[in-house]
Design a protein around this motif. Structure first.
Motif, short mmCIF file in Angstrom:
data_model
loop_
_atom_site.label_atom_id
_atom_site.label_comp_id
_atom_site.label_asym_id
_atom_site.label_seq_id
_atom_site.Cartn_x
_atom_site.Cartn_y
_atom_site.Cartn_z
N PHE A 16 -0.32 -4.45 3.46
CA PHE A 16 0.11 -3.21 3.05
C PHE A 16 -0.78 -2.01 3.09
O PHE A 16 -1.90 -2.13 2.78
N VAL A 85 10.56 -0.80 1.14
CA VAL A 85 9.33 -1.76 0.94
C VAL A 85 9.87 -3.13 0.78
O VAL A 85 9.35 -4.11 1.17
N VAL A 103 3.06 2.13 3.95
CA VAL A 103 3.69 2.67 2.82
C VAL A 103 3.37 4.10 2.19
O VAL A 103 2.12 4.02 1.83
#
Length: 153
Positions: A16, A85, A103
């Protein structure tokens, strides 16, 4: 590059990237504003606005970090909402190869930055002695998670 190595070795890794457009925090929440600041940095902007331009910790607006995985045969995804997400996490978990989830979050507050290791950021009554940075319980022993390097027991 690490992502290429992960792909080459067939590693099933989910990465991420929390992308706020900068190191610590970004300078702009939209591309137009970022471009204005870039122009001021390069000296090609409207100098009458008195803008200083991008900070040295600013990163390019809209960098496609997810493409790092795609370029080496992995899966690259973008997420902007909590629901996205969640979906990206499921897809990345199930894909069986390296996956990078970019993200996109807001630029941040832009105020004074303090981190957990900075003693000044400890609230009053937290049990942390601001003079030496140590946290002690009633026995004089350091409590788990308090103090740190150089703390006196």
């Amino acid at each position: 590059m690490e992502v290429e190595t992960m792909a080459r070795y067939g590693m099933d890794i989910l990465i991420f990237v929390i992308n706020n457009g900068g190191v610590y925090h970004g300078d702009a929440d939209d591309e137009g504003r970022w471009k204005e600041l870039q122009d001021a940095t390069l000296g090609s902007g409207d100098s009458s606005k008195g803008e200083k331009g991008l900070r040295s910790t600013s990163l390019s607006f809209g960098t496609r970090y997810e493409d790092l995985a795609t370029m080496v045969g992995g899966l690259g995804l973008v997420a902007r909402t909590p629901e996205e997400v969640e979906q990206a996490t499921r897809k990345g978990w199930e894909c069986g190869k390296v996956c990078v989830v970019n993200v996109i979050v807001g630029k941040g507050e832009g105020g004074k930055l303090e981190f957990g290791w900075q003693v000044s950021s400890q609230p009053e009554g937290s049990g942390v002695d601001k003079k030496n940075g140590s946290g002690r319980n009633g026995d004089g022993m350091r409590e788990k998670g308090k103090g740190g390097r150089g703390s006196k027991l």
